[in-house]
Design a protein around this motif. Structure first.
Motif, mmCIF file in Angstrom:
data_model
loop_
_atom_site.group_PDB
_atom_site.id
_atom_site.type_symbol
_atom_site.label_atom_id
_atom_site.label_comp_id
_atom_site.label_asym_id
_atom_site.label_seq_id
_atom_site.Cartn_x
_atom_site.Cartn_y
_atom_site.Cartn_z
ATOM 1 N N VAL A 228 1.804 9.961 3.103
ATOM 2 C CA VAL A 228 1.715 8.503 2.866
ATOM 3 C C VAL A 228 1.965 7.751 4.175
ATOM 4 O O VAL A 228 1.234 6.831 4.536
ATOM 5 C CB VAL A 228 2.723 8.067 1.770
ATOM 6 N N GLY B 11 8.586 3.851 -5.973
ATOM 7 C CA GLY B 11 7.451 3.345 -5.184
ATOM 8 C C GLY B 11 7.780 1.996 -4.570
ATOM 9 O O GLY B 11 7.534 1.773 -3.383
ATOM 10 N N LEU C 105 3.309 10.656 -9.082
ATOM 11 C CA LEU C 105 2.663 10.999 -10.358
ATOM 12 C C LEU C 105 1.933 12.335 -10.231
ATOM 13 O O LEU C 105 1.943 13.155 -11.154
ATOM 14 C CB LEU C 105 1.698 9.882 -10.785
ATOM 15 N N LEU C 106 1.323 12.540 -9.052
ATOM 16 C CA LEU C 106 0.620 13.811 -8.807
ATOM 17 C C LEU C 106 1.617 14.977 -8.815
ATOM 18 O O LEU C 106 1.351 16.036 -9.404
ATOM 19 C CB LEU C 106 -0.103 13.728 -7.459
ATOM 20 N N SER D 18 0.833 -1.206 0.000
ATOM 21 C CA SER D 18 0.000 0.000 0.000
ATOM 22 C C SER D 18 0.866 1.254 0.000
ATOM 23 O O SER D 18 0.542 2.241 -0.664
ATOM 24 C CB SER D 18 -0.965 -0.020 1.187
ATOM 25 N N GLY E 199 2.131 1.671 -3.529
ATOM 26 C CA GLY E 199 1.055 2.188 -4.392
ATOM 27 C C GLY E 199 0.780 3.667 -4.157
ATOM 28 O O GLY E 199 0.696 4.464 -5.101
ATOM 29 N N MET E 200 0.706 4.045 -2.868
ATOM 30 C CA MET E 200 0.408 5.449 -2.534
ATOM 31 C C MET E 200 1.562 6.367 -2.952
ATOM 32 O O MET E 200 1.328 7.489 -3.418
ATOM 33 C CB MET E 200 0.140 5.591 -1.036
ATOM 34 N N SER E 201 2.817 5.862 -2.780
ATOM 35 C CA SER E 201 3.978 6.684 -3.171
ATOM 36 C C SER E 201 3.970 6.917 -4.685
ATOM 37 O O SER E 201 4.232 8.048 -5.134
ATOM 38 C CB SER E 201 5.287 5.994 -2.786
ATOM 39 N N ILE E 202 3.655 5.865 -5.448
ATOM 40 C CA ILE E 202 3.609 6.016 -6.909
ATOM 41 C C ILE E 202 2.549 7.053 -7.279
ATOM 42 O O ILE E 202 2.803 7.972 -8.067
ATOM 43 C CB ILE E 202 3.318 4.645 -7.579
ATOM 44 N N ALA E 203 1.359 6.938 -6.657
ATOM 45 C CA ALA E 203 0.278 7.888 -6.953
ATOM 46 C C ALA E 203 0.707 9.313 -6.597
ATOM 47 O O ALA E 203 0.493 10.258 -7.370
ATOM 48 C CB ALA E 203 -0.972 7.485 -6.179
ATOM 49 N N GLY E 204 1.361 9.465 -5.426
ATOM 50 C CA GLY E 204 1.803 10.786 -4.966
ATOM 51 C C GLY E 204 2.843 11.387 -5.904
ATOM 52 O O GLY E 204 2.770 12.585 -6.244
#
Lengths: 373, 167
Positions: A306, A246, A230-231, A220, A223-228
């Motif tokens: 995160v 990530g 990308l943001l 998790s 996943g959250m680091s990748i999303a962050g």
């Protein structure tokens, strides 16, 4: 009176025996510590992979082939990850070295130092904190890091040896796990049989649920680091290798407390490498107010969010219940583990304490209900 | 004379079942299972040897599962208030006891003592849980059989109760 004396003698005898045992373990520890560490690692990997091997075995009816299948899948994934990571990072490093020579780096650090000094409140500015001093320091640090890369080779060699031994031990344990367990169970005396069986089962359950929880929470975080990231890229952070960062952040998260901070280092380094020479990124302001060169404050802030989500929502739900240790105790055992074995000690401190807790609980039960055995 | 070499070569060809499987086939808890199921069960079972007079378990001790008698015999006893031992049952080869412990965390309700040297097969809650995870079909079959066995006992108890009340 005589009985009391015998009791005292027994107590003294036990204390002497314990002291001799401690002295002996201390004497042989340097010779066996590596092997024990390898076995512990192999046991943890076995616990993680056992259910997959068992599932395969049920489908194909052959233990050896199922171990081979799981090991091949695992090795392929690991080598694909490491291979593509190394090739990507070397491309990145090559691009970076082509783009930036030492003089450019020096001037970039100088201009960064100027910007940071000008952004500081006037009372914080002093003669010593001049931009030249900062630039020299940063260049020195960068070059000493690059210079020490050579000594990494011996560490990598040692690591490879340990990794191969752990791999061999894991394969043996995976193939013979149920037989080993049966031998262990059969060796329990009749008097303690049901109790011993329960103890082994509880230890297995505690370790495997802790590991599964940890890996789910690591996934998790990844996943959250990748999303962050990308943001952040959406706002112009220009961070590449997002998926690798990530995954590294997720894996580093397995080491409690220290891990999350280790996880953000690759992101900061890559943001720095990609944005060196980019004026917009160098003078970037976090939320329009705080100077955040190369988006470093944004990255740190994102990782902190995160960690908060992971620490307050995900880990308590997945890992906390599985071991059931007080946060204060977790911190103490982490410090002890870190002092004894470094980062590895920190990695194993919590599950090892969980196992010790299970054993102490069962011993307490035996002491209380000895007449029933 | 049989040669050990040839016996080893043809070891896998021998289809005769082991003593454990032979015993398990007689137990109602394991009825309607296939040859493969019995082999899997045999691998899970714990073989235990007890000498005459040994306690298999004591009254009020935490119970973990059931035992099947492969050889020898045991007695189930309970202590009376006067300090004597009441023998509730004597069980022999092919019989089983302690199966209630598979379902609840309650302590044992009687003693089990070996009355001659015996060989038992142990099947415990943990084994049943692992079996449910590893082979749910087999796990369900055993649970269903256990349910049927307990239902049968309840029906018999009800019948006895009604008979007693109508007297």
């Amino acid at each position: 009176m005589i009985n009391q004396q015998i009791n005292y003698i027994q107590q003294i005898y036990r204390i002497i025996l314990t002291l001799i045992a401690i002295w002996f373990i201390n004497l042989i520890w340097p010779f066996i510590s590596d092997v024990i560490l390898m076995l512990v690692f192999a046991f943890l990997f076995t616990t993680l992979l056992l259910s997959s091997v068992d599932t395969f075995e049920r489908k194909i009816g052959n233990r050896g082939l199922s171990v081979l299948g799981v090991v091949i899948i695992l090795l392929t994934s690991i080598s694909t990850f490491i291979g593509s990571f190394i090739s990507q990072i070397s491309i990145q490093a090559q691009e970076f070295s082509e783009r930036v020579d030492q003089a450019t780096m020096m001037s970039e650090f100088k201009s960064l130092g100027d910007k940071m000094t000008s952004a500081m409140p006037s009372f914080m500015k002093s003669e010593e904190s001049s931009s030249d001093y900062l630039a020299n320091k940063l260049t020195e640090v960068t070059q000493s890091v690059l210079g020490s890369l050579g000594s990494l080779v011996s560490i990598v060699g040692n690591f490879m040896f340990i990794a191969i031994m752990v791999f061999i031990f894991t394969i043996i344990l995976l193939s013979e796990y149920h037989k080993f367990k049966k031998v262990l169970v059969n060796s329990i005396p009749n008097k303690f049989f049901e109790l011993g069986l329960k103890l082994i089962y509880n230890i297995e359950k505690s370790v495997s649920s802790y590991l599964r929880g940890q890996f789910l929470s690591a996934a998790s975080v990844g996943g959250m680091s990748i999303a962050g990231l990308l943001l952040l890229n959406f706002f112009g952070a220009n961070i590449t290798l997002v998926i690798f960062i990530g995954i590294i952040a997720g894996l580093a998260n397995l080491i409690p407390l220290v891990g999350p901070f280790v996880g953000m280092i690759p992101a900061l380094l890559i943001a720095f490498m990609n944005n060196l020479g980019n004026d917009a990124a160098t003078s970037h302001m976090f939320l329009g107010t705080i100077p955040s060169p190369f988006f470093c404050i944004d990255i740190i802030f994102m990782f902190l969010i995160v960690q908060q989500i992971e620490g307050n929502l995900i880990t308590p739900a997945l890992v906390g219940k599985s071991v059931g240790l007080h946060p204060m105790l977790v911190m103490i055992v982490l410090l002890i583990g870190g002092t004894l074995l470094g980062p590895l000690g920190m990695l194993f401190a919590v599950p090892a304490t969980g196992v010790i807790k299970v054993i102490i609980k069962e011993i307490a039960f035996v002491r209380k209900n000895a007449h029933l055995l | 004379m049989k040669s050990a070499k040839w016996e080893n070569i043809f070891k896998g060809w021998d289809n005769s079942e082991s003593e454990a499987v032979h015993t398990l086939k007689k137990i109602p808890v394991f009825k309607n299972l296939s040859h493969k199921d019995f082999n899997e069960l045999e691998n899970m079972m714990h073989h235990r040897d007890y000498k005459v007079g040994d306690f298999i378990f004591k009254n009020r001790a935490p119970g973990e599962g059931m035992y099947i008698i492969m050889r020898g015999s045991i007695k189930i006893t309970i202590g009376t208030r006067s300090g004597n031992e009441n023998t509730l049952a004597e069980l022999e080869k092919g019989e089983f006891f302690g199966e209630l412990a598979l379902f609840d965390d309650e302590p044992r309700s009687a003693n089990a003592i070996a009355i001659e040297d015996c060989k038992l097969l142990g099947f415990f809650t943990q084994d049943l849980m692992i079996l449910q995870e590893r082979n749910p079909v087999l796990g369900h079959k055993i649970m269903f059989n256990l349910g049927g066995l307990l239902g049968e006992r309840l029906r018999r108890t009800n019948h006895m109760l009604i008979k007693e009340q109508s007297k």
